[in-house]
Write a protein that holds these residues in place. Structure first.
Motif, PDB file in Angstrom:
ATOM      1  N   ALA A  42      42.763  30.918  49.168  1.00 55.23           N
ATOM      2  CA  ALA A  42      42.553  32.370  49.079  1.00 55.23           C
ATOM      3  C   ALA A  42      43.473  32.982  48.020  1.00 55.23           C
ATOM      4  CB  ALA A  42      42.802  33.028  50.435  1.00 55.23           C
ATOM      5  N   ARG A  43      44.744  32.580  48.010  1.00 51.06           N
ATOM      6  CA  ARG A  43      45.690  33.103  47.015  1.00 51.06           C
ATOM      7  C   ARG A  43      45.318  32.646  45.610  1.00 51.06           C
ATOM      8  NH1 ARG A  43      51.219  31.508  48.020  1.00 51.06           N
ATOM      9  NH2 ARG A  43      50.433  29.826  49.310  1.00 51.06           N
ATOM     10  N   MET A  44      44.889  31.393  45.480  1.00 45.95           N
ATOM     11  CA  MET A  44      44.456  30.868  44.187  1.00 45.95           C
ATOM     12  C   MET A  44      43.267  31.659  43.643  1.00 45.95           C
ATOM     13  SD  MET A  44      42.278  27.463  43.582  1.00 45.95           S
ATOM     14  CE  MET A  44      40.820  28.394  44.021  1.00 45.95           C
ATOM     15  N   LEU A  45      42.270  31.888  44.487  1.00 44.68           N
ATOM     16  CA  LEU A  45      41.089  32.651  44.068  1.00 44.68           C
ATOM     17  C   LEU A  45      41.482  34.048  43.603  1.00 44.68           C
ATOM     18  CD1 LEU A  45      38.337  31.849  46.726  1.00 44.68           C
ATOM     19  CD2 LEU A  45      38.221  31.399  44.264  1.00 44.68           C
ATOM     20  N   ASP A  46      42.371  34.661  44.346  1.00 38.35           N
ATOM     21  CA  ASP A  46      42.806  36.016  44.036  1.00 38.35           C
ATOM     22  C   ASP A  46      43.409  36.107  42.629  1.00 38.35           C
ATOM     23  OD1 ASP A  46      43.200  38.743  44.875  1.00 38.35           O
ATOM     24  OD2 ASP A  46      45.347  38.276  44.929  1.00 38.35           O
ATOM     25  N   GLN A  47      44.096  35.065  42.207  1.00 36.92           N
ATOM     26  CA  GLN A  47      44.811  35.084  40.927  1.00 36.92           C
ATOM     27  C   GLN A  47      44.067  34.368  39.798  1.00 36.92           C
ATOM     28  OE1 GLN A  47      47.524  36.959  40.523  1.00 36.92           O
ATOM     29  NE2 GLN A  47      47.319  37.531  42.669  1.00 36.92           N
ATOM     30  N   THR A  48      42.892  33.837  40.067  1.00 39.34           N
ATOM     31  CA  THR A  48      42.124  33.129  39.044  1.00 39.34           C
ATOM     32  C   THR A  48      41.267  34.121  38.267  1.00 39.34           C
ATOM     33  OG1 THR A  48      42.094  31.026  40.250  1.00 39.34           O
ATOM     34  CG2 THR A  48      40.306  31.391  38.695  1.00 39.34           C
ATOM     35  N   ASN A  49      41.217  33.961  36.935  1.00 40.86           N
ATOM     36  CA  ASN A  49      40.457  34.890  36.096  1.00 40.86           C
ATOM     37  C   ASN A  49      38.949  34.748  36.272  1.00 40.86           C
ATOM     38  OD1 ASN A  49      42.922  33.874  33.982  1.00 40.86           O
ATOM     39  ND2 ASN A  49      42.747  36.048  34.403  1.00 40.86           N
ATOM     40  N   LEU A  50      38.454  33.509  36.225  1.00 39.97           N
ATOM     41  CA  LEU A  50      37.005  33.277  36.260  1.00 39.97           C
ATOM     42  C   LEU A  50      36.667  32.110  37.179  1.00 39.97           C
ATOM     43  CD1 LEU A  50      36.331  33.424  32.410  1.00 39.97           C
ATOM     44  CD2 LEU A  50      35.507  35.108  34.073  1.00 39.97           C
ATOM     45  N   CYS A  51      35.673  32.317  38.022  1.00 48.73           N
ATOM     46  CA  CYS A  51      35.172  31.251  38.882  1.00 48.73           C
ATOM     47  C   CYS A  51      33.683  31.087  38.626  1.00 48.73           C
ATOM     48  CB  CYS A  51      35.373  31.595  40.357  1.00 48.73           C
ATOM     49  SG  CYS A  51      37.083  31.599  40.877  1.00 48.73           S
ATOM     50  N   PHE A  52      33.259  29.850  38.510  1.00 50.10           N
ATOM     51  CA  PHE A  52      31.854  29.533  38.301  1.00 50.10           C
ATOM     52  C   PHE A  52      31.398  28.654  39.460  1.00 50.10           C
ATOM     53  CE2 PHE A  52      33.928  30.093  34.198  1.00 50.10           C
ATOM     54  CZ  PHE A  52      33.152  31.104  33.648  1.00 50.10           C
ATOM     55  N   SER A  53      30.353  29.099  40.164  1.00 51.25           N
ATOM     56  CA  SER A  53      29.917  28.354  41.339  1.00 51.25           C
ATOM     57  C   SER A  53      28.415  28.134  41.300  1.00 51.25           C
ATOM     58  CB  SER A  53      30.316  29.092  42.623  1.00 51.25           C
ATOM     59  OG  SER A  53      29.814  30.420  42.600  1.00 51.25           O
ATOM     60  N   VAL A  54      27.989  27.080  41.987  1.00 53.21           N
ATOM     61  CA  VAL A  54      26.572  26.732  42.040  1.00 53.21           C
ATOM     62  C   VAL A  54      26.185  26.517  43.502  1.00 53.21           C
ATOM     63  CG1 VAL A  54      24.753  25.197  41.203  1.00 53.21           C
ATOM     64  CG2 VAL A  54      26.835  25.521  39.821  1.00 53.21           C
ATOM     65  N   TYR A  55      25.074  27.139  43.877  1.00 54.15           N
ATOM     66  CA  TYR A  55      24.564  27.028  45.242  1.00 54.15           C
ATOM     67  C   TYR A  55      23.203  26.363  45.257  1.00 54.15           C
ATOM     68  CZ  TYR A  55      28.235  29.955  47.107  1.00 54.15           C
ATOM     69  OH  TYR A  55      29.448  30.422  47.495  1.00 54.15           O
ATOM     70  N   HIS A  56      22.980  25.585  46.311  1.00 56.79           N
ATOM     71  CA  HIS A  56      21.669  24.973  46.560  1.00 56.79           C
ATOM     72  C   HIS A  56      21.308  25.270  48.008  1.00 56.79           C
ATOM     73  CE1 HIS A  56      18.920  21.600  47.610  1.00 56.79           C
ATOM     74  NE2 HIS A  56      18.425  21.899  46.430  1.00 56.79           N
ATOM     75  N   GLU A  57      20.219  25.985  48.211  1.00 62.31           N
ATOM     76  CA  GLU A  57      19.773  26.379  49.555  1.00 62.31           C
ATOM     77  C   GLU A  57      20.907  26.994  50.365  1.00 62.31           C
ATOM     78  OE1 GLU A  57      17.949  22.840  51.141  1.00 62.31           O
ATOM     79  OE2 GLU A  57      16.238  22.988  49.771  1.00 62.31           O
ATOM     80  N   ALA A  98      29.708  27.654  32.123  1.00 58.96           N
ATOM     81  CA  ALA A  98      31.079  28.150  32.017  1.00 58.96           C
ATOM     82  C   ALA A  98      31.507  28.312  30.559  1.00 58.96           C
ATOM     83  CB  ALA A  98      32.033  27.212  32.759  1.00 58.96           C
ATOM     84  N   LEU A  99      31.274  27.279  29.744  1.00 54.24           N
ATOM     85  CA  LEU A  99      31.790  27.282  28.370  1.00 54.24           C
ATOM     86  C   LEU A  99      31.029  28.232  27.450  1.00 54.24           C
ATOM     87  CD1 LEU A  99      32.419  23.446  28.029  1.00 54.24           C
ATOM     88  CD2 LEU A  99      34.145  25.229  28.437  1.00 54.24           C
ATOM     89  N   GLU A 100      29.773  28.522  27.786  1.00 54.34           N
ATOM     90  CA  GLU A 100      28.974  29.450  26.976  1.00 54.34           C
ATOM     91  C   GLU A 100      28.986  30.871  27.536  1.00 54.34           C
ATOM     92  OE1 GLU A 100      27.508  28.735  23.997  1.00 54.34           O
ATOM     93  OE2 GLU A 100      28.661  26.896  24.250  1.00 54.34           O
ATOM     94  N   HIS A 101      29.731  31.080  28.604  1.00 56.99           N
ATOM     95  CA  HIS A 101      29.782  32.404  29.222  1.00 56.99           C
ATOM     96  C   HIS A 101      30.314  33.428  28.220  1.00 56.99           C
ATOM     97  CE1 HIS A 101      31.043  35.637  31.927  1.00 56.99           C
ATOM     98  NE2 HIS A 101      30.139  35.157  32.746  1.00 56.99           N
ATOM     99  N   PRO A 102      29.739  34.632  28.193  1.00 59.13           N
ATOM    100  CA  PRO A 102      30.177  35.651  27.225  1.00 59.13           C
ATOM    101  C   PRO A 102      31.687  35.933  27.240  1.00 59.13           C
ATOM    102  CG  PRO A 102      28.215  36.399  28.388  1.00 59.13           C
ATOM    103  CD  PRO A 102      28.610  35.092  29.018  1.00 59.13           C
ATOM    104  N   ALA A 103      32.310  35.836  28.392  1.00 58.13           N
ATOM    105  CA  ALA A 103      33.752  36.115  28.494  1.00 58.13           C
ATOM    106  C   ALA A 103      34.597  34.996  27.879  1.00 58.13           C
ATOM    107  CB  ALA A 103      34.145  36.323  29.958  1.00 58.13           C
ATOM    108  N   VAL A 104      33.987  33.835  27.657  1.00 56.94           N
ATOM    109  CA  VAL A 104      34.718  32.627  27.272  1.00 56.94           C
ATOM    110  C   VAL A 104      34.326  32.142  25.873  1.00 56.94           C
ATOM    111  CG1 VAL A 104      34.970  30.164  27.880  1.00 56.94           C
ATOM    112  CG2 VAL A 104      34.921  31.900  29.685  1.00 56.94           C
ATOM    113  N   LYS A 105      33.101  32.433  25.496  1.00 57.04           N
ATOM    114  CA  LYS A 105      32.484  31.896  24.281  1.00 57.04           C
ATOM    115  C   LYS A 105      33.364  31.990  23.031  1.00 57.04           C
ATOM    116  CE  LYS A 105      27.764  32.154  22.489  1.00 57.04           C
ATOM    117  NZ  LYS A 105      27.385  30.760  22.595  1.00 57.04           N
ATOM    118  N   GLY A 106      34.104  33.087  22.888  1.00 54.32           N
ATOM    119  CA  GLY A 106      34.899  33.300  21.677  1.00 54.32           C
ATOM    120  C   GLY A 106      36.303  32.724  21.716  1.00 54.32           C
TER     121      GLY A 106
END
Length: 143
Positions: A42-57, A98-106
């Motif tokens: 929970a503390r890690m998530l709070d302080q992380t800039n970007l999270c990329f997740s994938v869901y299936h069903e 993740a790597l092509e995300h607009p926030a990261v691309k540049g």
């Protein structure tokens, strides 16, 4: 919020899309993350800039995160794909997302440390560079 579709998978770029409980479920399949507590996650998530997740069903099946200044540097961490969903190109789709995300691309330099994913990451443009320095204050499997 950017979302893409890959077969029957949904991709999210918001840390609000994941909970510590869901993440702990994925970490248990790794050698390095299975000891992480819900409070630590929970503390890690709070302080992380970007999270990329994938869901299936409705189930979290893949994840990675980035720490970054959004200008010069970013570091990539916790790249995970659930064992039941490996070998389908999902990890590659997650890296592309993740790597092509607009926030990261540049961002000119993205760095990561992994003993297991070198071959996989080299397919996504990562190179092994000798000059990297790490301050390791406890064994990596406990950090």
């Amino acid at each position: 919020e950017k979302m893409i579709h890959f077969k029957d998978y949904r991709f999210y770029d918001s840390k609000q899309a994941v909970t510590p409980v869901q993440l702990q479920g994925l970490y248990r399949f790794t050698s390095w993350g299975k000891g992480r507590s819900l409070d630590q996650i929970a503390r890690m998530l709070d302080q992380t800039n970007l999270c990329f997740s994938v869901y299936h069903e409705g189930t979290l099946v893949a994840f990675c995160r980035m720490l970054t200044d959004f200008v010069f540097r970013a570091s990539l961490w916790d790249i995970m794909v659930h064992p039941d969903h490996q070998g389908k190109g999902l990890g590659s789709a997650l890296m592309e997302y993740a790597l092509e995300h607009p926030a990261v691309k540049g961002i000119p330099l993205i760095i990561t440390y992994t003993s297991e994913l070198g071959g996989f990451l080299s397919q996504h443009g990562f190179i092994h560079e000798d000059g990297a320095l790490m301050l390791l204050r406890c064994p990596i499997e406990y950090s």
